[in-house]
Design a protein around this motif. Structure first.
Motif: not given
Length: 343
Positions: A237-243, A248-256
């Motif tokens: 979650x601390x990586x740049x691709x997560x930021x 891009x407005x992706x939902x937090x559920x999909x990000x995780x």
């Protein structure tokens, strides 16, 4: 599919298979060495307490115990390559046949314990990582510490006493109730055979018998996977691709789930693969407490009877399961980790 990618697949899998074969040979040497250095006279145990010196010496020659170490190992390895693990001194049956009869029961137990492990540990780890330094995270960490510290045999006795004995929610012991004692399993996997034969009452009965022992077996491993998942997801979650994904407005559920968890799965899968072998070894306690047949209970009987060959056979089978499961994990890694696929 690019030709280079296919070459990488065959090279990687071939390399892992060669390493697995080497590991199996080393395992055979270690298990043989255990039987060689264990104190006591194997011929004396096999002959029985009332045997005379002549009978004991005859057995020693028949068992090859009078030969040098390297010759004994060559004989052992040649038999092992043919699937001969020797004969048990207390069942008087080939050890491989004993293990083949009992392994399905232990496999069912480990399968459900692993199912509990995955379904509970990974969601808990992800939840703790996303709720970092909150009361939820603290509660999960305290629960994990408790699960990692509680002895398996004590937890089993507690669950057996309160949930099976006092509350009568689950059976206390065994694989099936007395009413289903005549059920004939063709493969030894009662859950599968009951479905194939359409015996749904037997399936439910067997499933109900396996819940408590499999959960008991899984608790320690749930603690390990929860901690591993939490730390790897937090790092992801601390990586740049997560930021970038969040921007891009992706939902937090999909990000995780899609990005963080997917990239955090590699170390988790590694530990899950190793836990299969560890669980198979830990069945010794669970099967004895819950009165379930299996290689764990077989090992306990072998120890009490000083049946060295049976003990070595169980250790060897558990070791083989451990090595093969790690081979499968290595292959899964190849498809999860892009750096392996294209290196």
């Amino acid at each position: 599919m690019p030709l280079e990618f296919i070459k990488n697949i065959f090279f990687y899998i071939g390399q892992r298979i060669i390493l697995t074969i080497i590991a199996l040979v080393v395992l055979s040497f270690i298990t043989f060495s255990l039987s060689y250095i264990v104190p006591g006279d194997a011929a004396l145990v096999a002959a029985g307490p009332n045997a005379g010196k002549v009978k004991i010496e005859q057995l020693r020659r028949e068992m090859g115990l009078n030969l040098p170490f390297h010759e004994q190992y060559i004989i052992y390895f040649s038999k092992l390559s043919k699937g001969d693990l020797g004969k048990s001194w207390f069942t008087h049956q080939p050890i491989l046949e004993d293990i083949k009869d009992l392994l399905p029961a232990s496999t069912e137990l480990v399968f459900f314990a692993m199912l509990f492990n995955i379904l509970i540990a990974i969601p808990l780890g992800v939840l703790a990582a996303t709720k970092r330094d909150t009361k939820t995270d603290l509660s999960i960490r305290i629960l994990v510490m408790f699960g990692a510290g509680i002895p398996i045999f004590w937890l089993g006795l507690l669950l057996q006493h309160f949930l099976a004995g006092e509350a009568e929610l689950f059976p206390i012991a065994g694989r099936l109730s007395f009413s289903n004692r005549n059920f004939e399993s063709n493969t030894g996997f009662i859950l599968i055979d009951s479905i194939v034969q359409g015996e749904w009452s037997v399936f439910v009965d067997s499933l109900w018998h396996i819940i408590l022992p499999s959960f008991t077996l899984s608790v320690l491993f749930i603690a390990v996977i929860t901690r591993t998942t939490r730390s790897t997801v937090m790092k992801a979650l601390e990586e740049d691709f997560i930021i970038l994904a969040r921007s891009k407005g992706i939902s937090e559920f999909r990000v995780v789930v899609k990005h963080a968890l997917r990239n955090a799965l590699v170390p988790t899968v590694t530990i899950l693969g190793m836990q299969i072998g560890w669980m198979m070894g830990a069945t010794v306690l669970v099967e004895e407490i819950f009165g379930r047949p299996g290689i764990g209970k077989y090992a306990v009987k072998a120890v009490t009877q000083s049946d060295i060959h049976a003990i070595v056979g169980v250790v060897l089978i558990v070791g083989v399961i451990f090595i093969i499961s790690n081979l499968i994990v290595d292959i899964i890694h190849f498809f999860l980790n892009p750096r392996l696929r294209y290196n």
